[in-house]
Design a protein around this motif. Structure first.
Motif, PDB file in Angstrom:
ATOM      1  N   SER A   1       0.816   3.871  -3.106  1.00 23.64           N
ATOM      2  CA  SER A   1       0.252   5.214  -2.950  1.00 23.64           C
ATOM      3  C   SER A   1       1.313   6.280  -3.199  1.00 23.64           C
ATOM      4  O   SER A   1       1.015   7.344  -3.763  1.00 23.64           O
ATOM      5  CB  SER A   1      -0.378   5.377  -1.564  1.00 23.64           C
TER       6      SER A   1
ATOM      7  N   VAL B   1      -2.795   7.083   4.535  1.00 22.24           N
ATOM      8  CA  VAL B   1      -2.144   5.807   4.850  1.00 22.24           C
ATOM      9  C   VAL B   1      -1.077   6.003   5.936  1.00 22.24           C
ATOM     10  O   VAL B   1      -0.991   5.225   6.884  1.00 22.24           O
ATOM     11  CB  VAL B   1      -1.524   5.193   3.588  1.00 22.24           C
TER      12      VAL B   1
ATOM     13  N   VAL C   1       0.819  -1.212   0.000  1.00 22.04           N
ATOM     14  CA  VAL C   1       0.000   0.000   0.000  1.00 22.04           C
ATOM     15  C   VAL C   1       0.853   1.262   0.000  1.00 22.04           C
ATOM     16  O   VAL C   1       0.605   2.199  -0.764  1.00 22.04           O
ATOM     17  CB  VAL C   1      -0.955   0.009   1.212  1.00 22.04           C
TER      18      VAL C   1
ATOM     19  N   LEU D   1      -6.483   3.968   2.151  1.00 24.40           N
ATOM     20  CA  LEU D   1      -6.094   4.092   0.746  1.00 24.40           C
ATOM     21  C   LEU D   1      -7.262   4.485  -0.146  1.00 24.40           C
ATOM     22  O   LEU D   1      -7.136   5.360  -1.011  1.00 24.40           O
ATOM     23  CB  LEU D   1      -5.509   2.758   0.265  1.00 24.40           C
TER      24      LEU D   1
END
Length: 265
Positions: A106, A132, A102, A181
């Motif tokens: 991102s 996040v 993640v 996210l």
């Protein structure tokens, strides 16, 4: 990240957004990229200052709800493991909450957005990354404070060691990361398609329970934390104020429970 996971994230990106529209859209104004540094520094302070009685009451209600849901932790864990333990979809979306995927995803998405002239896309990508990161900090502190045993460590869901490093069940990091996210993109681009993509973090939360990694109250708390940061940061960056509200309503039934999240704009 292996080939399958890379394809998964690429498909996720293209489903969440109309890629051609996002990459091609231009804005007349050209805000300075310094705004990202300003947001990173000021947002936690300003959000803390803006906390009012209504926010504290909502936090209290959410806490009571999590406690209520935890009463069904053992039963719900057994139900989800026996019913969805081998579900292929949950096996895939489980990776949506892995911070090792993640965070770089991102960050890469934000970097890519800077190559475009679409400032809204840039803002959404930065907000998702920021969400996040803030979620990770919040969850790490909470995990250490509560120090709850995972289902695989202890069959008793009510063992909290408090301020111990080796017990990290509450709240769920995977569930919180997944919601952190996705939620900013829902706020920036609210439509049927982006709302439907909330099924992915919901699937992540269910996967963590079905695989025996978390109790249902763990993933409920994690979802709440990730969604909170994603929603609050997005509204702040969009300069939305007043009518918007973030509601978390506990849902409890005979096989367990969860949190119903409602966003109003």
């Amino acid at each position: 990240m292996n080939y399958t996971q890379a394809i998964f994230y690429l498909v996720l990106l293209c489903l969440l957004f109309n890629c051609d529209e996002l990459m091609g859209q231009k804005n007349d104004s050209s805000p300075s990229k310094d705004r990202f540094l300003g947001w990173a520094v000021k947002d936690p302070i300003d959000i803390a200052k803006a906390t009012d009685r209504q926010d504290l009451e909502a936090l209290l209600v959410a806490g009571i709800g999590i406690v209520g849901i935890s009463a069904f932790d053992y039963r719900s864990s057994d139900y989800f493991r026996s019913t969805f333990g081998n579900n292929d979809f949950l096996g895939v979306v489980n990776e949506l909450g892995n911070l090792n995927y993640v965070a770089p995803f991102s960050a890469a998405l934000f970097g890519t957005s800077l190559l475009t002239d679409n400032h809204k896309f840039q803002d959404a990508a930065f907000t998702s990354l920021q969400s996040v990161l803030y979620t990770k900090i919040t969850v790490t502190i909470a995990k250490y404070a509560f120090a709850r045993d995972r289902p695989e460590q202890n069959t008793d869901p009510y063992v909290f060691n408090f301020f111990e490093r080796n017990a990290t069940s509450f709240p769920s990091g995977h569930a919180s990361n997944a919601f952190a996210l996705v939620v900013p993109w829902v706020v920036y681009y609210p439509n049927v398609l982006t709302y439907s993509m909330l099924a992915l973090p919901v699937g992540t939360a269910l996967a963590r329970v079905s695989k025996g990694r978390h109790w249902i109250s763990d993933v409920s708390a994690g979802a709440l934390i990730g969604a909170y940061w994603g929603y609050k940061l997005s509204r702040r960056h969009l300069n939305l104020a007043g009518a918007g509200n973030f509601h978390a309503v506990p849902i409890i039934h005979e096989n367990g429970g969860g949190i119903s999240l409602t966003f109003s704009f």
